[in-house]
Enzyme design. Structure first.
Site, mmCIF file in Angstrom:
data_model
loop_
_atom_site.group_PDB
_atom_site.id
_atom_site.type_symbol
_atom_site.label_atom_id
_atom_site.label_comp_id
_atom_site.label_asym_id
_atom_site.label_seq_id
_atom_site.Cartn_x
_atom_site.Cartn_y
_atom_site.Cartn_z
ATOM 1 N N GLU B 57 0.835 -1.204 0.000
ATOM 2 C CA GLU B 57 0.000 0.000 0.000
ATOM 3 C C GLU B 57 0.871 1.256 0.000
ATOM 4 O O GLU B 57 0.605 2.215 -0.737
ATOM 5 C CB GLU B 57 -0.904 0.022 1.239
ATOM 6 C CG GLU B 57 -1.897 -1.105 1.332
ATOM 7 C CD GLU B 57 -3.040 -0.982 0.329
ATOM 8 O OE1 GLU B 57 -3.123 0.041 -0.379
ATOM 9 O OE2 GLU B 57 -3.844 -1.923 0.255
ATOM 10 N N ASN B 61 1.164 4.091 -2.919
ATOM 11 C CA ASN B 61 0.868 5.505 -2.657
ATOM 12 C C ASN B 61 1.966 6.406 -3.215
ATOM 13 O O ASN B 61 1.686 7.479 -3.763
ATOM 14 C CB ASN B 61 0.712 5.754 -1.155
ATOM 15 C CG ASN B 61 -0.693 5.481 -0.663
ATOM 16 O OD1 ASN B 61 -1.581 5.141 -1.449
ATOM 17 N ND2 ASN B 61 -0.906 5.616 0.629
ATOM 18 N N ARG B 116 -9.162 3.835 -7.579
ATOM 19 C CA ARG B 116 -8.530 3.708 -6.270
ATOM 20 C C ARG B 116 -9.636 3.638 -5.218
ATOM 21 O O ARG B 116 -10.592 4.401 -5.262
ATOM 22 C CB ARG B 116 -7.626 4.919 -5.980
ATOM 23 C CG ARG B 116 -6.556 5.194 -7.030
ATOM 24 C CD ARG B 116 -5.635 4.023 -7.261
ATOM 25 N NE ARG B 116 -5.045 3.529 -6.032
ATOM 26 C CZ ARG B 116 -4.441 2.362 -5.909
ATOM 27 N NH1 ARG B 116 -4.354 1.562 -6.942
ATOM 28 N NH2 ARG B 116 -3.927 1.990 -4.746
#
Lengths: 167, 165
Positions: B57, B61, B116
């Site tokens: 994650e 990002n 997303r």
């Protein structure tokens, strides 16, 4: 198709079952998404089932993939459900509360999935709860399903989690 | 709180750092490399899976929100601290986060068109024991994740038998 993720489609009438295999992250989600959308817009099914039994890893990109496919199916006038989430996907699906929006079904995976989508390498003997014990028991197997729980056949019939409607 | 703070400030026993281009194809490599390094502690499978997911994650990002598809470098530093604590620092020199509090809210995303889910920070927080985010607009973001692993597995051996005699 990317070697870390692939999918197979099984079309029965107006229902498409998509068996995803491998790892779903930001990189593979784009590839899988484009592939599935091409099939959906060509076949225009009324129902899509996303089988996650062979998914060894999924992060929030997988959640986006699922929700995006739900939007596509809704735009086509259809619906979708998720089938047989693997151990590796259950945590994140539960965290997102996906069952409130999409039905999650559990079926007898071994008898329903195409043979090329799943292999017996997914079996991990019990008592393997740490990395070292899993490695000893599995040898050189490179599956991500190393939770240490035996592969148990579910009883015949479907157990369906239906989404709850909000007040 | 002070007890937790000291837990995360323990002595570094081992450390590994890698730098790689902010390309999505490197996400799998990043989480796999962190997992391999952490496996020296023989962690629970579930803990390792949580760390992999959180790292994935954070790296995503950096690529999607930090660099927004443009070229950049991501630095991942994994440290093993005293007390079986794993510390993972993911750093980018991207656009930075104007409002960290807003960014950490579930479902918030600056890339809605890219499907997303906006759950990145939520996943990182839920799958680790502590998370720290430091960011400055125009300079980049550093996400630090802490995961406390359980007691090491008990192994029956000659040592145990000797103690019982």
């Amino acid at each position: 198709m990317n070697e870390r993720a692939s999918f197979l489609c099984d079309i029965t009438g107006n229902t498409i079952t998509v068996y995803i295999r491998g790892e779903i992250d930001h990189h593979t989600a784009v590839i899988v998404r484009n592939g599935i959308d091409a099939v959906l817009f060509e076949k225009r099914p009324t129902r899509m089932i996303l089988d996650l039994s062979a998914v060894g890893f999924m992060d929030s990109s997988g959640l986006g993939l699922i929700m995006g496919r739900l939007s596509v199916m809704k735009s086509l006038g259809g619906d979708m459900s998720v089938q047989n989430p693997s151990r590796e996907t259950e945590s994140i699906l539960s965290l997102a509360g996906i069952e409130r929006l999409i039905s999650i079904e559990y079926t007898n995976t071994a008898s329903e999935a195409p043979s090329s989508a799943l292999t017996k390498k997914n079996y991990v003997p019990p008592e393997a709860t740490t990395v070292s014990s899993a490695r000893i028991r599995r040898g050189s197997a490179r599956t991500a399903r190393d939770k240490g729980e035996p592969c148990q056949k579910k009883p015949a019939g479907k157990r369906v989690k239906t989404p709850t409607t909000s007040a | 709180m002070s007890r937790q703070k000291s837990r995360y400030n323990g002595k570094t026993l081992n450390k590994m750092q890698m730098k790689f281009p902010a390309l999505s194809i490197n996400e799998a490599m990043a989480r796999a490399t962190v997992a391999v390094f952490v496996s020296q502690l023989d962690p629970e499978i579930t803990a390792l899976a949580d760390i992999k997911c959180a790292v994935s994650e954070a790296v995503t990002n950096c690529i999607v929100h930090g660099y927004r598809g443009s070229a950049g470098c991501i630095t991942v530093t994994v440290s093993i601290l005293e007390g079986r604590v794993v510390k993972v620092e993911i750093k980018d020199k991207g656009c930075g986060i104007p409002d960290i509090k807003e960014a950490r809210q579930p479902l918030f995303t600056t890339d809605a068109a890219g499907e997303r889910s906006g759950m990145g920070f939520t996943v990182m927080e839920s799958f680790t024991d502590a998370m720290r985010v430091v960011s400055k607009v125009g300079q980049g973001t550093t996400v630090t994740l802490f995961k406390c692993l359980g007691e090491p597995p008990q192994v029956a051996g000659k040592g145990n038998r000797r103690e019982r005699v």
